[in-house]
Design a protein around this motif. Structure first.
Motif, PDB file in Angstrom:
ATOM      1  N   LEU A  43       0.831  -1.206   0.000  1.00 15.33           N
ATOM      2  CA  LEU A  43       0.000   0.000   0.000  1.00 15.33           C
ATOM      3  C   LEU A  43       0.868   1.258   0.000  1.00 15.33           C
ATOM      4  CD1 LEU A  43      -2.734  -1.038   2.624  1.00 15.33           C
ATOM      5  CD2 LEU A  43      -2.907  -1.125   0.129  1.00 15.33           C
ATOM      6  N   ARG A  44       1.903   1.261   0.819  1.00 15.42           N
ATOM      7  CA  ARG A  44       2.769   2.434   0.901  1.00 15.42           C
ATOM      8  C   ARG A  44       3.537   2.645  -0.400  1.00 15.42           C
ATOM      9  NH1 ARG A  44       5.764   3.140   6.598  1.00 15.42           N
ATOM     10  NH2 ARG A  44       5.922   5.242   5.707  1.00 15.42           N
ATOM     11  N   LEU A  45       4.063   1.569  -0.971  1.00 17.28           N
ATOM     12  CA  LEU A  45       4.806   1.704  -2.221  1.00 17.28           C
ATOM     13  C   LEU A  45       3.898   2.131  -3.367  1.00 17.28           C
ATOM     14  CD1 LEU A  45       7.274  -1.339  -2.101  1.00 17.28           C
ATOM     15  CD2 LEU A  45       7.724   1.053  -1.514  1.00 17.28           C
ATOM     16  N   ALA A  46       2.631   1.702  -3.323  1.00 15.76           N
ATOM     17  CA  ALA A  46       1.683   2.108  -4.374  1.00 15.76           C
ATOM     18  C   ALA A  46       1.474   3.623  -4.339  1.00 15.76           C
ATOM     19  CB  ALA A  46       0.354   1.388  -4.199  1.00 15.76           C
ATOM     20  N   ARG A  47       1.276   4.182  -3.155  1.00  8.54           N
ATOM     21  CA  ARG A  47       1.133   5.638  -3.056  1.00  8.54           C
ATOM     22  C   ARG A  47       2.424   6.342  -3.492  1.00  8.54           C
ATOM     23  NH1 ARG A  47      -2.172   7.320   2.448  1.00  8.54           N
ATOM     24  NH2 ARG A  47      -4.277   6.920   1.619  1.00  8.54           N
ATOM     25  N   GLN A  48       3.541   5.795  -3.083  1.00  9.23           N
ATOM     26  CA  GLN A  48       4.826   6.409  -3.430  1.00  9.23           C
ATOM     27  C   GLN A  48       5.047   6.398  -4.940  1.00  9.23           C
ATOM     28  OE1 GLN A  48       8.120   4.654  -1.341  1.00  9.23           O
ATOM     29  NE2 GLN A  48       9.618   6.104  -2.139  1.00  9.23           N
ATOM     30  N   TYR A  49       4.659   5.315  -5.588  1.00 10.09           N
ATOM     31  CA  TYR A  49       4.784   5.193  -7.044  1.00 10.09           C
ATOM     32  C   TYR A  49       4.137   6.383  -7.744  1.00 10.09           C
ATOM     33  CZ  TYR A  49       3.618   3.376 -11.727  1.00 10.09           C
ATOM     34  OH  TYR A  49       3.454   3.215 -13.087  1.00 10.09           O
ATOM     35  N   TRP A  50       2.937   6.738  -7.278  1.00 12.64           N
ATOM     36  CA  TRP A  50       2.222   7.832  -7.946  1.00 12.64           C
ATOM     37  C   TRP A  50       2.835   9.199  -7.625  1.00 12.64           C
ATOM     38  CZ3 TRP A  50      -0.076   6.641 -12.032  1.00 12.64           C
ATOM     39  CH2 TRP A  50      -0.715   5.404 -12.164  1.00 12.64           C
ATOM     40  N   LYS A  51       3.442   9.333  -6.477  1.00  8.10           N
ATOM     41  CA  LYS A  51       4.160  10.587  -6.179  1.00  8.10           C
ATOM     42  C   LYS A  51       5.358  10.733  -7.123  1.00  8.10           C
ATOM     43  CE  LYS A  51       2.790  10.910  -1.320  1.00  8.10           C
ATOM     44  NZ  LYS A  51       1.872  12.057  -1.501  1.00  8.10           N
TER      45      LYS A  51
ATOM     46  N   ALA B  77      -5.019   4.905  -6.211  1.00 11.35           N
ATOM     47  CA  ALA B  77      -3.662   4.367  -6.316  1.00 11.35           C
ATOM     48  C   ALA B  77      -3.670   2.912  -6.748  1.00 11.35           C
ATOM     49  CB  ALA B  77      -2.939   4.506  -4.977  1.00 11.35           C
ATOM     50  N   ALA B  78      -4.519   2.093  -6.095  1.00  6.59           N
ATOM     51  CA  ALA B  78      -4.444   0.654  -6.358  1.00  6.59           C
ATOM     52  C   ALA B  78      -5.728  -0.049  -5.957  1.00  6.59           C
ATOM     53  CB  ALA B  78      -3.265   0.042  -5.596  1.00  6.59           C
TER      54      ALA B  78
ATOM     55  N   LEU C  42      -2.994   0.585 -10.160  1.00  3.89           N
ATOM     56  CA  LEU C  42      -2.141  -0.555  -9.844  1.00  3.89           C
ATOM     57  C   LEU C  42      -2.965  -1.696  -9.261  1.00  3.89           C
ATOM     58  CD1 LEU C  42       0.836   1.362  -8.188  1.00  3.89           C
ATOM     59  CD2 LEU C  42       0.739   0.438 -10.517  1.00  3.89           C
ATOM     60  N   LEU C  43      -2.543  -2.926  -9.539  1.00  3.66           N
ATOM     61  CA  LEU C  43      -3.213  -4.108  -9.014  1.00  3.66           C
ATOM     62  C   LEU C  43      -2.293  -4.825  -8.030  1.00  3.66           C
ATOM     63  CD1 LEU C  43      -5.519  -6.179  -8.919  1.00  3.66           C
ATOM     64  CD2 LEU C  43      -4.523  -7.267 -10.955  1.00  3.66           C
ATOM     65  N   ILE C  44      -2.754  -4.958  -6.787  1.00  7.62           N
ATOM     66  CA  ILE C  44      -2.026  -5.687  -5.749  1.00  7.62           C
ATOM     67  C   ILE C  44      -2.697  -7.036  -5.549  1.00  7.62           C
ATOM     68  CG2 ILE C  44      -1.268  -5.702  -3.348  1.00  7.62           C
ATOM     69  CD1 ILE C  44      -1.621  -2.603  -3.393  1.00  7.62           C
TER      70      ILE C  44
ATOM     71  N   ASP D 282       0.760  -5.907 -10.285  1.00 10.25           N
ATOM     72  CA  ASP D 282       1.864  -4.960 -10.144  1.00 10.25           C
ATOM     73  C   ASP D 282       2.649  -5.207  -8.869  1.00 10.25           C
ATOM     74  OD1 ASP D 282       1.364  -3.237 -12.522  1.00 10.25           O
ATOM     75  OD2 ASP D 282      -0.547  -2.951 -11.510  1.00 10.25           O
ATOM     76  N   PHE D 283       1.977  -5.726  -7.862  1.00 11.06           N
ATOM     77  CA  PHE D 283       2.606  -6.158  -6.619  1.00 11.06           C
ATOM     78  C   PHE D 283       2.012  -7.507  -6.234  1.00 11.06           C
ATOM     79  CE2 PHE D 283       2.652  -1.498  -6.163  1.00 11.06           C
ATOM     80  CZ  PHE D 283       3.949  -1.244  -5.735  1.00 11.06           C
ATOM     81  N   MET D 284       2.804  -8.324  -5.545  1.00 14.19           N
ATOM     82  CA  MET D 284       2.308  -9.526  -4.896  1.00 14.19           C
ATOM     83  C   MET D 284       2.770  -9.499  -3.439  1.00 14.19           C
ATOM     84  SD  MET D 284       3.061 -12.445  -7.794  1.00 14.19           S
ATOM     85  CE  MET D 284       2.623 -13.798  -6.708  1.00 14.19           C
ATOM     86  N   THR D 285       1.863  -9.794  -2.528  1.00 13.20           N
ATOM     87  CA  THR D 285       2.257  -9.909  -1.122  1.00 13.20           C
ATOM     88  C   THR D 285       2.293 -11.385  -0.758  1.00 13.20           C
ATOM     89  OG1 THR D 285      -0.045  -9.715  -0.338  1.00 13.20           O
ATOM     90  CG2 THR D 285       1.236  -7.679  -0.555  1.00 13.20           C
ATOM     91  N   ILE D 286       3.398 -11.808  -0.135  1.00 14.40           N
ATOM     92  CA  ILE D 286       3.557 -13.212   0.231  1.00 14.40           C
ATOM     93  C   ILE D 286       4.073 -13.317   1.661  1.00 14.40           C
ATOM     94  CG2 ILE D 286       3.907 -14.047  -2.123  1.00 14.40           C
ATOM     95  CD1 ILE D 286       6.924 -14.021  -1.575  1.00 14.40           C
ATOM     96  N   ALA D 287       3.848 -14.479   2.264  1.00 15.88           N
ATOM     97  CA  ALA D 287       4.333 -14.782   3.616  1.00 15.88           C
ATOM     98  C   ALA D 287       4.016 -16.257   3.876  1.00 15.88           C
ATOM     99  CB  ALA D 287       3.684 -13.864   4.657  1.00 15.88           C
ATOM    100  N   LYS D 288       3.534 -16.570   5.063  1.00 15.92           N
ATOM    101  CA  LYS D 288       3.062 -17.895   5.471  1.00 15.92           C
ATOM    102  C   LYS D 288       3.941 -19.040   4.951  1.00 15.92           C
ATOM    103  CE  LYS D 288      -1.686 -16.538   6.478  1.00 15.92           C
ATOM    104  NZ  LYS D 288      -1.585 -16.606   7.941  1.00 15.92           N
ATOM    105  N   ALA D 289       3.583 -19.611   3.798  1.00 14.46           N
ATOM    106  CA  ALA D 289       4.272 -20.818   3.318  1.00 14.46           C
ATOM    107  C   ALA D 289       5.695 -20.573   2.858  1.00 14.46           C
ATOM    108  CB  ALA D 289       3.480 -21.455   2.178  1.00 14.46           C
ATOM    109  N   ILE D 290       6.131 -19.315   2.811  1.00 14.60           N
ATOM    110  CA  ILE D 290       7.502 -19.028   2.363  1.00 14.60           C
ATOM    111  C   ILE D 290       8.523 -19.739   3.244  1.00 14.60           C
ATOM    112  CG2 ILE D 290       7.758 -16.909   3.712  1.00 14.60           C
ATOM    113  CD1 ILE D 290       9.273 -15.703   1.363  1.00 14.60           C
ATOM    114  N   THR D 291       8.201 -19.954   4.539  1.00 13.95           N
ATOM    115  CA  THR D 291       9.055 -20.765   5.414  1.00 13.95           C
ATOM    116  C   THR D 291       8.285 -21.944   5.996  1.00 13.95           C
ATOM    117  OG1 THR D 291       8.536 -19.548   7.437  1.00 13.95           O
ATOM    118  CG2 THR D 291      10.372 -18.709   6.098  1.00 13.95           C
TER     119      THR D 291
END
Length: 449
Positions: free
Chosen positions: A126-134, A220-221, A254-256, A281-290
């Motif tokens: 979310l933060r990077l999406a706003r920053q992208y447009w700035k 933004a997204a 943007l699509l997250i 445009d972005f993917m958020t990952i966690a959980k199964a990564i470890t």
């Protein structure tokens, strides 16, 4: 560790548990899990049950993955921690970032920003999406669109884009400028539409309408889970995400893709986006990564976004965001081992095969038990929505859900209850016999009401 008597007596007293009422936990202390092996967990009383929750969507490799444990131990000996702030890296973080970009190359991901978990990953996107447009000189693009019933973590940004009042009401007011559209949920939707493809078009039309109302140049997204998880395993028609992508492209939004649950094989594909052939445009990952063995997450950045940031010559491109444990070397070592095992065991293929078997079991339970109003599934994401009346779809009560859950536990299977829905997300290493056992335990629970 202190003895069992101490743990039993002190259970739920010094801890406030996530997603639970403290008073309720003190009145009815939760189960204390002491051991895990394979796909089984053992509680403090010595009861061993199949974990159909998979920890919390995340223990894809089960509890006995020695390569991850060894990687953690080896990295603790070599370098237990170093910061990733302002120009220092560790070997495991470099290697895992490269591996993730390779893994999700088909989705167009080219850069990795490490976090401590899924909520952090969403906040970062979310933060990077706003920053992208700035950087692009369009500072009015600050708004976010999301789906009702979507779940995106518990930080203020994530809670704001969440589409479930249970995670919002007690913390409002939340982030301004967030707006929601109906989810493509055939069992309950404002259009009374039961055809998945027609519903996908109606929800896409609602998205178009909201964009027109807000003004596309203020957004933004759009954020979505390819398959909605905590909201009750809502599986959009395969046309929905491509429709969303096309609308976002047309309005330069943007699509997250929130892949915290759907990443790394749970849906039967390596990502939920890949199921629909969509490049976010972005993917958020966690959980199964470890596989849950170490807290770690990441926000993955697509090529279009990365190019804008890396071509910037002003202060707007500087990332004033991060976490103490971003790129934690032990977590990254665990991630490298987990992904190697995930690939070696072809967990996506097993999830797809076992998912077909689980779907058949759930459909059989629905045919047999009138309390089952709806069943939903994709790979090894599944849910049974329980109702007191199929015609009115009135949700069953909390007491009934507790009876079903406890009876299933006594029959040897741990379930997750969310409202009037039983959610299933077992480890991706389960066998056909494990699927049968889950079905038998569910049947035992449903037969009690």
């Amino acid at each position: 560790m202190r003895d069992i008597n101490f743990l039993t007596e002190t259970n739920a007293k010094p801890i406030w548990h996530p997603m639970a009422h403290p008073a309720e936990m003190r009145a009815n202390p939760p189960k204390v899990i002491m051991k895990g092996e394979g796909v089984m967990v053992t509680d403090i009383a010595g009861n061993t049950v199949l974990d159909a929750v998979g920890g919390l969507w995340n223990v894809n490799l089960g509890y006995s993955c020695d390569p991850i444990k060894k990687a953690i131990a080896d990295q603790l000996s070599a370098l237990p921690y170093y910061s990733g702030f302002r120009g220092t890296s560790t070997g495991p973080s470099i290697e895992l970032a490269h591996e993730l970009c390779e893994w999700f190359q088909g989705e167009g991901m080219v850069r990795t920003f490490f976090t401590s978990g899924g909520s952090d990953s969403v906040e970062t996107a979310l933060r990077l999406a706003r920053q992208y447009w700035k950087i692009r000189g369009q500072a009015d693009r600050t708004k976010f669109l999301a789906l009702k019933k979507g779940y995106h973590g518990t930080h203020f940004g994530g809670a704001s884009v969440n589409g479930n009042a249970n995670f919002r009401r007690n913390y409002e007011p939340l982030l301004p400028g967030v707006f929601h559209i109906p989810a493509p949920w055939t069992f309950r939707n404002p259009f009374d539409e039961t055809d998945p493809e027609r519903l996908a078009k109606l929800c896409a039309r609602a998205l178009e309408d909201e964009i027109a109302f807000q003004g596309g140049d203020t957004i933004a997204a759009f954020i979505m889970e390819p398959v909605l998880g905590a909201g009750g395993v809502i599986v959009p028609h395969e046309s929905f995400m491509p429709l969303v992508r096309e609308i976002c492209d047309r309005h330069e939004i943007l699509l997250i893709a929130d892949e915290v649950v759907t990443g790394f094989g749970r849906t039967g594909a390596w990502s939920g986006s890949r199921l629909s052939g969509v490049k976010p445009d972005f993917m958020t990952i966690a959980k199964a990564i470890t596989s849950g063995y170490f807290p770690l997450g990441a926000t993955l950045i697509g090529g279009k976004v990365a190019d804008v940031f890396e071509a910037d010559k002003t202060s707007f491109g500087a990332i004033g965001h991060g976490y103490t444990y971003s790129g934690h070397p032990v977590g990254c070592a665990a991630g490298l081992a987990a992904l190697a095992e995930t690939k070696r065991l072809r967990l996506n293929e097993n999830a797809a095969a076992r998912g077909i078997e689980l779907a058949a079991v759930l459909e059989g339970l629905k045919a047999k038990h009138a309390i089952v109003g709806d069943v939903r599934y994709k790979g090894l994401m599944a849910a049974l929505e329980l109702v007191s009346d199929r015609t009115t779809k009135k949700p069953t009560d909390k007491k009934t859900m507790a009876v079903v859950s406890e009876a299933a536990y006594e029959a040897g299977v741990m379930l997750r209850v969310s409202g009037n829905t039983v959610i299933l997300s077992p480890p991706l290493i389960i066998t056909a016999a494990d699927v049968t056992k889950i079905g038998e335990a569910l049947g035992a629970g449903l037969s009690k009401v």
